[in-house]
Design a protein around this motif. Structure first.
Motif, PDB file in Angstrom:
ATOM      1  N   PHE A  39     -14.441  10.178  22.441  1.00 32.34           N
ATOM      2  CA  PHE A  39     -15.416   9.334  23.132  1.00 32.34           C
ATOM      3  C   PHE A  39     -15.032   7.861  23.035  1.00 32.34           C
ATOM      4  CE2 PHE A  39     -19.271   6.950  23.697  1.00 32.34           C
ATOM      5  CZ  PHE A  39     -20.000   7.657  24.642  1.00 32.34           C
ATOM      6  N   SER A  50     -21.872   3.447  26.931  1.00 33.09           N
ATOM      7  CA  SER A  50     -22.036   4.715  26.198  1.00 33.09           C
ATOM      8  C   SER A  50     -22.906   5.682  26.967  1.00 33.09           C
ATOM      9  CB  SER A  50     -22.671   4.460  24.831  1.00 33.09           C
ATOM     10  OG  SER A  50     -21.804   3.748  24.018  1.00 33.09           O
ATOM     11  N   LYS A  51     -23.981   5.172  27.561  1.00 35.69           N
ATOM     12  CA  LYS A  51     -24.913   6.033  28.299  1.00 35.69           C
ATOM     13  C   LYS A  51     -24.224   6.699  29.484  1.00 35.69           C
ATOM     14  CE  LYS A  51     -29.412   5.962  30.560  1.00 35.69           C
ATOM     15  NZ  LYS A  51     -29.447   6.081  31.963  1.00 35.69           N
ATOM     16  N   SER A  54     -21.552   9.216  28.278  1.00 37.16           N
ATOM     17  CA  SER A  54     -22.200  10.435  27.766  1.00 37.16           C
ATOM     18  C   SER A  54     -22.651  11.336  28.906  1.00 37.16           C
ATOM     19  CB  SER A  54     -23.411  10.084  26.902  1.00 37.16           C
ATOM     20  OG  SER A  54     -23.013   9.455  25.729  1.00 37.16           O
ATOM     21  N   LYS A  58     -20.996  14.984  29.755  1.00 41.06           N
ATOM     22  CA  LYS A  58     -21.883  16.157  29.774  1.00 41.06           C
ATOM     23  C   LYS A  58     -21.737  16.901  31.098  1.00 41.06           C
ATOM     24  CE  LYS A  58     -26.715  17.644  29.324  1.00 41.06           C
ATOM     25  NZ  LYS A  58     -26.455  18.828  30.074  1.00 41.06           N
TER      26      LYS A  58
END
Length: 178
Positions: A39, A50-51, A54, A58
Motif C-alpha cells: 500500500f 489513502s481513501k 483503499s 478493494k
C-alpha cells in the motif's frame, strides 16, 4: 461519489471499463506489475490519497484482478499481487503504452522501454489475429453479433448489416457493441 456501473451492459468494452475505467486503477495495476506490492509503495509512487487507494484496491480485489496477501500479522499488513485475470489486463495496458508512446511521448521519446524475454530485444506490442497471425487493426475487422448479444442488439446489428440503417458498420460515429 457514486459512479455509473457498466457491468450489466452487453458490451465487453463497457464491462472492462467497469473494472478499470477510472484513471487510478490502470496506474495501480501498472505499479503492481512493475513490483510495487505494498500500500505505502503504491501510495508514494502515485501520490494518491489513502481513501482513494483503499477504494481502488478493494475494487480490484473484489473483481479478481488483484489478490491481497498478508505479510505481517502484528500489525496486520497486506501486499497485492496480480491474479491471472490481472496479468491479462496488463496485456491491455501494453497496447495502451504503444498508443501513448506513439501519440503522447513528444520529442523526448517514450518514458519506458520494454525488452522481450524471448528475443532479448527492445520491442513493443503488435496486435495480431489469433487465427492467421496477420496484423489486426480496427480498420481490418467487421463487428458481428456474438452469442452474448441481446436479442434487441442482434436485430439492430442485423438491420445495420443489411444496409437498412444508413451508414455502414465501419462508421466511427456509430456505436456497435463490441
Amino acid at each position: 461519489m457514486q459512479r455509473t456501473s457498466f457491468a450489466e451492459m452487453t458490451c465487453s468494452i463497457a464491462r472492462t471499463l467497469d473494472v478499470i475505467g477510472e484513471p487510478w486503477s490502470p496506474l495501480i495495476l501498472r505499479d503492481v506489475y512493475v513490483g510495487f506490492s505494498r500500500f505505502d509503495q503504491i501510495q508514494r509512487d502515485l501520490g494518491i490519497s489513502s481513501k482513494v487507494l483503499s477504494e481502488r484496491l478493494k475494487g480490484l480485489v473484489d473483481n479478481g484482478v488483484l489478490e491481497r496477501r498478508e505479510y505481517s500479522r502484528r500489525p496486520p499488513r497486506y501486499e497485492y499481487a496480480l491474479t491471472e485475470k490481472g496479468r491479462e489486463l496488463c496485456d491491455l495496458l501494453l497496447v495502451m503504452v504503444r498508443w501513448g508512446d506513439r501519440w503522447t511521448a513528444g520529442e523526448a521519446g517514450p518514458p519506458v522501454l520494454y525488452r522481450h524475454h524471448a528475443c532479448g530485444r527492445i520491442s513493443h506490442v503488435e496486435l495480431r489475429c489469433s487465427e492467421c497471425g496477420e496484423p489486426m487493426r480496427a480498420t481490418d475487422i467487421d463487428v458481428l453479433p456474438g452469442p452474448g448479444m441481446t436479442v434487441a442488439g442482434a436485430e439492430a446489428a442485423g438491420a445495420e448489416a443489411a444496409g437498412d440503417d444508413g451508414p455502414d458498420s465501419h462508421d466511427p460515429g456509430r456505436s456497435p457493441t463490441i
